[in-house]
Design a protein around this motif. Structure first.
Motif, mmCIF file in Angstrom:
data_model
loop_
_atom_site.group_PDB
_atom_site.id
_atom_site.type_symbol
_atom_site.label_atom_id
_atom_site.label_comp_id
_atom_site.label_asym_id
_atom_site.label_seq_id
_atom_site.Cartn_x
_atom_site.Cartn_y
_atom_site.Cartn_z
ATOM 1 N N HIS A 100 -17.822 39.107 -4.723
ATOM 2 C CA HIS A 100 -18.252 37.712 -4.724
ATOM 3 C C HIS A 100 -19.740 37.597 -4.390
ATOM 4 O O HIS A 100 -20.480 36.838 -5.020
ATOM 5 N N GLU A 135 -15.697 32.060 -8.458
ATOM 6 C CA GLU A 135 -16.042 30.951 -7.579
ATOM 7 C C GLU A 135 -14.883 30.640 -6.633
ATOM 8 O O GLU A 135 -15.069 30.375 -5.460
ATOM 9 N N ARG A 136 -13.672 30.706 -7.174
ATOM 10 C CA ARG A 136 -12.490 30.367 -6.377
ATOM 11 C C ARG A 136 -11.879 31.587 -5.682
ATOM 12 O O ARG A 136 -10.820 31.487 -5.077
ATOM 13 N N LEU A 137 -12.503 32.732 -5.827
ATOM 14 C CA LEU A 137 -12.029 33.980 -5.232
ATOM 15 C C LEU A 137 -10.662 34.398 -5.792
ATOM 16 O O LEU A 137 -9.860 35.012 -5.104
ATOM 17 N N HIS A 138 -10.420 34.045 -7.050
ATOM 18 C CA HIS A 138 -9.186 34.470 -7.718
ATOM 19 C C HIS A 138 -9.447 35.766 -8.477
ATOM 20 O O HIS A 138 -9.548 35.773 -9.696
ATOM 21 N N GLU A 170 -5.693 36.173 -1.207
ATOM 22 C CA GLU A 170 -5.173 35.395 -0.099
ATOM 23 C C GLU A 170 -3.830 35.930 0.413
ATOM 24 O O GLU A 170 -3.489 35.816 1.570
ATOM 25 N N GLU A 209 -15.344 30.990 -13.153
ATOM 26 C CA GLU A 209 -14.556 30.064 -12.342
ATOM 27 C C GLU A 209 -13.629 30.796 -11.382
ATOM 28 O O GLU A 209 -13.444 30.377 -10.239
ATOM 29 N N ASP A 210 -13.056 31.885 -11.843
ATOM 30 C CA ASP A 210 -12.186 32.664 -10.957
ATOM 31 C C ASP A 210 -12.968 33.251 -9.784
ATOM 32 O O ASP A 210 -12.485 33.283 -8.657
ATOM 33 N N ASP A 232 -15.069 23.714 5.101
ATOM 34 C CA ASP A 232 -14.021 23.974 4.127
ATOM 35 C C ASP A 232 -13.204 25.165 4.621
ATOM 36 O O ASP A 232 -13.522 26.308 4.318
ATOM 37 N N ARG A 252 -17.515 27.707 4.875
ATOM 38 C CA ARG A 252 -16.271 27.931 4.163
ATOM 39 C C ARG A 252 -15.621 29.184 4.737
ATOM 40 O O ARG A 252 -16.298 30.184 4.967
ATOM 41 N N PHE A 278 -12.322 31.919 4.431
ATOM 42 C CA PHE A 278 -11.254 32.401 3.557
ATOM 43 C C PHE A 278 -10.591 33.593 4.217
ATOM 44 O O PHE A 278 -11.266 34.504 4.665
#
Length: 819
Positions: free
Chosen positions: A62, A677-680, A615, A674-675, A210, A568, A570
RNA sequence: GCCGAAGUGGCGGAAUGGGUAGACGCGACAGUCUCAAAAACUGUUGGAGGGCAACCUCCGUGUCGGUUCGAGUCCGACCUUCGGCACCA
């Protein structure tokens, strides 16, 4: 014939090159926006296990992604180096904690480098070095000056095996030591505390950060704010100065139901109130409850017992005489250390009353209650009865009404209580930052002057399992002079909880070599707060709550100008093996080094990300990792085996193929971006795999021109760079890219190019899938309906039925409702 | 006991402002290559039934109900697993 993908060779090559070129050195003077990406630093246990990789590899991906996006990224690494295991090693194996720790760090640095992360090692922070712990001590002095550090005698959690005090947070599941699992007992000791309770309310506020809801709830529960009322019961004992006993209750509406009073055994009024004939019994009970370990005492299984102390107080609301008992289910440290016993409406009080045959008086009527005896405590709301002027009132309103009445009479006041206690930071241990305090017979407690910091740990302490800090027996350390009067004095020999060290390390990374302050204020201003903090959820309460407290305290001292350290948060899950948590005793420990040696760091990085949502965590599986290994091999060959357009392909086919290639490429850029960014990470990798598979087909058909092919490969490599930094760099170089790929810009997608021209229109009859028709995106509703009704696959399902309704979802489906 | 998260093929997991269930990968099976094996590559792979065939039908996201044209996704009740807290008055 291309050469084989040899990860070991290229990983070594690029790690050396990046280091030589200081590719990842970070500076502040930059026009780019900053991004502070922090991973929880590891404890210096000696070996980097797969859990560390799981924390570090995805967060590095990331951070690399943000860096390519044009952010000035700080992604530092260091070591949480004080703590018990080092000292235990000293006792067990005779190796000095400093040596043990530094050897471990040396090994871990080597392992950390093998990950291939963008750590700027010139910013490394090690908490056990004097240049660091000097400032930990300095912060202690600041907290002391601010009135946030104080010394107090307290019943503390004592671990008989570790021979030290534990914070409440370090006592796990009903009374065991978090470290060694021994049963914790209680002792009264003079200890240093931080006044975290002063910030309890502010710590409940998570506005503007967040954080996962789970963690916010855990912290909220930990702080445990409850609204209630403090009620005063009259005390009228000859020779006793106190004229009241105060209790805290969240149910003032039940005050008319009080049939006894319970004090904590340690309550200061107990000795003065106990009647002479009860004295022996009471003292025995107190002694017994002190002997009990924390598990026994706190066990909810344990039958509630207690002793009547032979004294009474007065319930002012109804003028009744109330017997006073002591029982160890009442805690001195919560509320006022005294509880009014309302057996009809509290489960514990009910059990207690049953055991000792105390009256149970209903004051909140359950629905349909006819005056019969209760089988169990009724804790729900109801209509107030037996409550004087409040009879007939719903108990929810009664809470307010009784409180107002008590306040008017001056017999009580509404108040709040917190479950959280002040943070006990004293440890009777050697391997920690010394508490910079001096005890002088004349001047009392005197702080070490700032200019005398650091108070250094003596190197020649003796390590014996005595239960007291080795510092206590080190005469040169203990004996000093009072900074105030110059007389002989003694040093504090306790050291600080290591959570103190980790409460500010993220500030130190911004200016690790600053030597006239804990940090350079300008640099903290530039970097803080941390934009993304990642780590295990096991720190949900302790470290994360302490750090928040620390920042708020520093803010109030004017040292920082923000309220929260981590914008943020996580939490990654954990990696298990063979369905179980990894542990040495189970023999199922996965050692990353072996896999790195065999398959390469890039494969291990990508596999950890692919195996499950970050996660969630998941099970390490030896055969699954080969899928990643195969994929990276495919990428290698796809890129290096060269591309040639088939000359026989006509222009129209080429145009169409290129249009499709660019669409797929831009769709992939979008999904991957996008993934990330969302840590997917798991779906990010599958997108890259699909892109790779697709490119394989493009290559086979050989329809696109070479420039189009090269453009697609160029983008593939940049998308791959964060995940497989070594492989991407090598292929980038081999395809003529400019060094380094990691300084290239992240590809951006063009929504126009990514847009599909054709879609699959799903045709349903009564919600069941009957046909799929490929149609242009631009299709109108009427055209879609026509196509659907004409479908040969649909017709039989409409036979003999009447079309009632048509549901049309543009771009997706059409549902024919027939009856 | 309380709080929280999650239950989808043989396995890890995709897909939730309701709209093609099973992407991607592992494993398995078949094939290509090979003297053979490994590796690699190609194909098939939720279950049941039917058809010479392209295919078709039914069932299927922990359980039972409900809302809806349509439910893995929403609502209600329950079961199971995992994490946290645990006499907090």
């Amino acid at each position: 014939m291309t050469i084989k993908y040899n990860p070991q060779q290229i990983e070594k090559k690029w790690q050396e090159r990046w280091e030589k070129d200081r590719l990842y050195e970070v500076k502040e003077d930059d026009t780019r926006p900053k991004f502070y990406a922090l991973t929880m630093f590891p404890y210096t246990s000696g070996d980097l296990h797969i859990g560390h990789w799981y924390a570090m590899a995805p967060s590095d991906v990331h951070a690399r992604f943000k860096r390519m996006q044009g952010y000035n990224v700080l992604h530092p690494m260091g070591f949480d180096a004080f703590g018990l295991p080092a000292e235990n090693a000293a006792i067990k194996r005779g190796i000095h904690p400093f040596k043990w720790t530094m050897q471990n760090i040396e090994n871990m640095r080597r392992q950390l480098r093998s990950i291939g992360a963008i750590y700027d090692w010139s910013r490394e922070v090690v908490t056990c070095l004097p240049e660091y712990y000097k400032w930990t001590e300095w912060f202690f002095l600041k907290l002391y000056e601010a009135g946030l550090a104080y010394r107090g005698k307290a019943p503390v959690n004592w671990c008989p095996r570790c021979q030290t005090v534990l914070a409440n947070e370090q006592v796990v599941s009903g009374g065991f030591c978090e470290r060694c699992g021994a049963a914790v007992t209680r002792r009264d000791l003079e200890q240093w505390f931080f006044r975290i309770t002063k910030y309890a309310d502010e710590l409940l506020n998570f506005d503007g950060i967040d954080w996962p809801e789970r963690i916010r709830i855990m912290q909220t529960n930990w702080i445990g704010k409850s609204h209630g009322t403090e009620i005063s019961f009259t005390l009228d004992h000859p020779g006793v100065e106190e004229k009241e006993i105060r209790v805290f209750t969240t149910r003032p509406d039940t005050t008319f139901g009080v049939t006894f009073m319970v004090l904590a055994p340690e309550h200061p009024l107990v000795p003065v109130l106990t009647s002479p004939e009860k004295k022996a019994e009471v003292e025995e009970y107190i002694a017994k409850s002190r002997r009990l370990s924390e598990i026994e005492r706190l066990s909810t299984e344990k039958e509630k017992d207690g002793v009547f102390i032979g004294a009474y107080c007065l319930n002012r609301l109804n003028g009744e005489k109330v017997p006073i008992w002591i029982a160890d289910y009442v805690l001195l440290s919560y509320g006022t250390g005294a509880v009014m016993g309302v057996p009809a409406h509290d489960e514990r009080d009910f059990a207690f009353a049953k055991k000792y045959n105390l009256p149970i008086r209903v004051v909140v009527a359950p629905p349909g209650w006819q005056g019969e005896e209760l089988e169990e405590a009724y804790v729900e709301p109801g209509i107030m009865v037996n409550s004087g002027q409040f009879n007939g009132l719903p108990s929810e309103q009664g809470m307010e009404a009784v409180s107002v009445f008590l306040e008017e009479k001056g017999w009580g006041k509404r108040t709040v209580s917190y479950r959280i206690r002040d943070w006990l930071i004293s440890r009777q241990r050697y391997w920690g930052a010394p508490i910079p305090m001096i005890y002088c017979e004349k001047c009392g407690i005197v702080p070490v002057p700032e200019e005398d910091l650091p108070v250094l740990l003596p190197e020649d302490a003796e390590f014996r399992p005595t239960g007291e800090s080795p510092l206590k027996y080190h005469e040169q350390f203990v004996n000093t002079t009072c900074p105030r009067c110059g007389a002989p004095a003694k040093r504090e020999t306790d050291t600080m909880d290591t959570f103190m060290c980790s409460s500010w390390y993220f500030l130190r990374y911004t200016s690790p070599h600053c030597d006239n302050a804990p940090f350079d204020a300008d640099k903290v201003k530039y970097w803080m707060p941390v934009d993304l903090y990642t780590g295990g959820a096991e720190h949900a309460v302790m470290h994360l709550l302490y750090s928040r407290f620390f920042i708020k305290a520093l803010r109030d001292m004017g040292l920082v100008d923000f309220d929260e350290p981590f914008k943020r948060l996580f939490n990654q899950g954990i990696i298990i093996a063979e369905k179980q948590k990894m542990s040495k005793s189970r023999g199922n420990v996965i050692t990353p080094d072996e896999y790195v040696a065999e398959l390469g760091a890039d494969t291990v990085r990508a596999y950890l990300m692919f195996l499950a949502p970050w996660e969630q965590g998941g099970e390490w599986n030896d055969s699954s990792i080969s899928g990643i290994s195969r994929w990276l091999n495919r990428v290698w060959h796809l890129v290096l085996e060269g591309y040639r357009q088939d000359e026989k392909v006509n222009l129209d086919t080429t145009k169409k193929a290129e249009r499709e290639l660019s669409r797929f490429t831009h769709q992939t850029i979008k999904r991957v971006t996008e993934d990330l960014e969302r840590l997917h990470f798991n779906t990010m990798i599958s997108s890259l795999m699909e892109f790779t598979n697709y490119l394989g087909k493009v290559k086979e058909s050989a329809a696109v021109t070479s420039p189009a092919w090269e453009e697609a490969i160029n983008i593939l490599l940049r998308l791959l760079a964060p995940t497989a930094p070594h492989l991407a760099e090598e292929l980038w170089e081999r395809t003529g890219g400019e060094y380094s790929i990691h300084n290239q810009r992240w590809p951006e997608w063009d929504a126009e190019l990514a847009r599909a021209e054709e879609i699959t229109l799903v045709v349903q009859v009564n919600g069941k899938l009957r046909d799929r028709i490929t149609v242009p995106v631009s299709i109108t509703e009427d055209e879609a309906k026509q196509l659907a009704l004409q479908s040969q696959r649909v017709k039989p399902h409409l036979d003999g039925k009447e079309l009632a309704k048509i549901i049309y979802v543009p771009g997706r489906l059409i549902n024919l409702v027939a009856r």
